[in-house]
Scaffold this active site. Structure first.
Site, PDB file in Angstrom:
ATOM      1  N   LYS A  13       0.877  -1.218   0.053  1.00 28.78           N
ATOM      2  CA  LYS A  13      -0.123   0.091  -0.006  1.00 28.78           C
ATOM      3  C   LYS A  13       0.820   1.247  -0.101  1.00 28.78           C
ATOM      4  O   LYS A  13       0.611   2.137  -0.828  1.00 28.78           O
ATOM      5  CB  LYS A  13      -0.869   0.077   1.198  1.00 28.78           C
ATOM      6  CG  LYS A  13      -1.772  -1.142   1.370  1.00 28.78           C
ATOM      7  CD  LYS A  13      -2.807  -1.034   2.657  1.00 28.78           C
ATOM      8  CE  LYS A  13      -1.976  -0.990   3.916  1.00 28.78           C
ATOM      9  NZ  LYS A  13      -1.278  -2.177   4.218  1.00 28.78           N
ATOM     10  N   ARG A  88      -9.273   1.748  10.417  1.00 28.89           N
ATOM     11  CA  ARG A  88      -8.744   0.528  10.800  1.00 28.89           C
ATOM     12  C   ARG A  88      -9.786  -0.433  11.295  1.00 28.89           C
ATOM     13  O   ARG A  88      -9.748  -1.690  11.285  1.00 28.89           O
ATOM     14  CB  ARG A  88      -7.835   0.590  11.896  1.00 28.89           C
ATOM     15  CG  ARG A  88      -6.491   1.100  11.585  1.00 28.89           C
ATOM     16  CD  ARG A  88      -5.395   0.972  12.703  1.00 28.89           C
ATOM     17  NE  ARG A  88      -4.189   1.822  12.425  1.00 28.89           N
ATOM     18  CZ  ARG A  88      -3.085   1.052  11.782  1.00 28.89           C
ATOM     19  NH1 ARG A  88      -3.257  -0.035  11.289  1.00 28.89           N
ATOM     20  NH2 ARG A  88      -2.162   1.941  11.554  1.00 28.89           N
ATOM     21  N   ARG A 127      12.761  -9.100   2.547  1.00 33.15           N
ATOM     22  CA  ARG A 127      12.992  -7.655   2.483  1.00 33.15           C
ATOM     23  C   ARG A 127      14.016  -7.513   3.543  1.00 33.15           C
ATOM     24  O   ARG A 127      14.805  -6.464   3.583  1.00 33.15           O
ATOM     25  CB  ARG A 127      11.568  -6.915   2.829  1.00 33.15           C
ATOM     26  CG  ARG A 127      11.844  -5.352   2.815  1.00 33.15           C
ATOM     27  CD  ARG A 127      10.509  -4.612   2.516  1.00 33.15           C
ATOM     28  NE  ARG A 127       9.688  -4.638   3.925  1.00 33.15           N
ATOM     29  CZ  ARG A 127       8.478  -4.158   4.121  1.00 33.15           C
ATOM     30  NH1 ARG A 127       8.052  -3.731   3.007  1.00 33.15           N
ATOM     31  NH2 ARG A 127       7.770  -4.318   5.217  1.00 33.15           N
ATOM     32  N   ARG A 139      13.711  -2.849   9.380  1.00 29.00           N
ATOM     33  CA  ARG A 139      12.520  -2.228  10.119  1.00 29.00           C
ATOM     34  C   ARG A 139      12.223  -3.485  11.098  1.00 29.00           C
ATOM     35  O   ARG A 139      12.243  -4.475  10.970  1.00 29.00           O
ATOM     36  CB  ARG A 139      11.435  -2.031   8.939  1.00 29.00           C
ATOM     37  CG  ARG A 139      11.838  -0.965   8.324  1.00 29.00           C
ATOM     38  CD  ARG A 139      10.858  -0.812   6.984  1.00 29.00           C
ATOM     39  NE  ARG A 139       9.475  -0.929   7.358  1.00 29.00           N
ATOM     40  CZ  ARG A 139       8.490  -1.161   6.452  1.00 29.00           C
ATOM     41  NH1 ARG A 139       8.636  -0.861   5.273  1.00 29.00           N
ATOM     42  NH2 ARG A 139       7.141  -1.378   6.953  1.00 29.00           N
ATOM     43  N   ARG A 150       1.042  -8.465  13.716  1.00 25.36           N
ATOM     44  CA  ARG A 150       0.505  -7.414  13.000  1.00 25.36           C
ATOM     45  C   ARG A 150      -0.606  -8.007  12.323  1.00 25.36           C
ATOM     46  O   ARG A 150      -1.609  -7.587  11.782  1.00 25.36           O
ATOM     47  CB  ARG A 150       1.413  -6.733  12.397  1.00 25.36           C
ATOM     48  CG  ARG A 150       2.300  -5.719  13.293  1.00 25.36           C
ATOM     49  CD  ARG A 150       3.324  -4.984  12.511  1.00 25.36           C
ATOM     50  NE  ARG A 150       2.627  -3.825  11.726  1.00 25.36           N
ATOM     51  CZ  ARG A 150       3.037  -3.362  10.570  1.00 25.36           C
ATOM     52  NH1 ARG A 150       3.896  -3.909   9.997  1.00 25.36           N
ATOM     53  NH2 ARG A 150       2.282  -2.651   9.848  1.00 25.36           N
TER      54      ARG A 150
END
Length: 193
Positions: A13, A88, A127, A139, A150
Site C-alpha cells: 500500500k 482500521r 526484504r 525495520r 500485526r
C-alpha cells in the site's frame, strides 16, 4: 480523488501510495502524522488528543476523525487524498463516512490489496535480508514474529472493512502479489488514470 487503500501490512500500500501521490497530485494522509501535527499546532482537536495520549489512553475514533476532518480542509487536500492505515475498524469507517457526508464529500475508490499471507511473510523475510545485506537497518516490523502478530491484528480488526465497503458497492481489489509495476497498472485501470 478521495481514496482509501486497504490490505495487510507488507501488501504494498505504501509503495503504491507514493506512486499515486506523484500521479494524482493529492497527498497521502497518515493518521499518526496528522495526530502529531495537530498536537504540535495546538488545534482544539489536537489539544484533546494530547490530553488523552498524556494519560496513556488510545485516541478515540471521534478524535481521529476530527483530526482528519480538519486535515482535509487544508489546501493540498481539497482536491483529494489517499488514506493508508485508516480506517482500521468498521466503527472508524462509519464515523469517517458520516463526516464526509456532513462535508458533502464522497470517496472515489476503496482499493484492497489481496495477498497470500504465507507468501507475504516470505516477502517480509526477504526484504529484511536485503536490507541487512545493503548494511541498512532492518525495520522492526520486518521481524517475522512481529509481522505475524500485526497480520493477526489486521485479520481481526481491519479485514471486516472489506465486507463493509463491498456492501456499499465501493470495494475494488488488486492482486498485491503481482509486481509493483503490474499493481500500479491495475490501480490506474480502477481509477481511470
Amino acid at each position: 480523488m478521495r481514496i482509501i487503500l486497504l490490505g495487510p501490512p507488507g501488501a504494498g500500500k505504501g509503495t503504491q501510495a507514493v506512486r499515486m501521490v506523484e500521479r494524482l497530485g493529492v497527498p497521502q494522509l497518515s493518521t499518526g502524522d496528522m495526530l502529531r501535527a495537530a498536537v504540535a499546532a495546538g488545534t482544539p482537536v489536537g489539544l484533546k488528543a494530547k490530553e488523552i495520549m498524556d494519560r496513556g489512553d488510545l485516541v478515540p475514533d471521534e478524535v481521529v476523525v476530527g483530526i482528519i476532518a480538519d486535515r482535509i480542509e487544508e489546501p493540498d487536500a481539497r482536491s483529494g487524498f489517499i488514506l493508508d492505515g485508516f480506517p482500521r475498524t468498521v466503527a472508524q469507517a462509519e464515523a469517517f463516512d458520516a463526516m464526509l457526508q456532513r462535508k458533502g464529500l464522497k470517496l472515489d475508490a476503496v482499493i484492497e490489496f489481496k495477498v497470500n499471507e504465507a507468501e507475504l511473510v516470505e516477502r517480509i523475510v526477504k526484504r529484511a535480508k536485503e536490507a541487512e545485506a545493503r548494511g541498512e537497518p532492518v525495520r522492526k516490523d520486518d521481524n517475522p514474529d512481529v509481522f505475524k502478530t500485526r497480520l493477526g491484528a489486521y485479520r481481526t480488526q481491519t479485514a471486516p472493512l472489506s465486507a463493509y465497503y463491498a456492501g456499499k458497492g465501493q470495494l475494488k481489489t488488486v492482486d498485491g502479489m503481482k509486481s509493483i509495476d503490474e499493481v500500479t497498472e491495475d490501480i490506474k485501470k480502477i481509477l481511470g488514470r
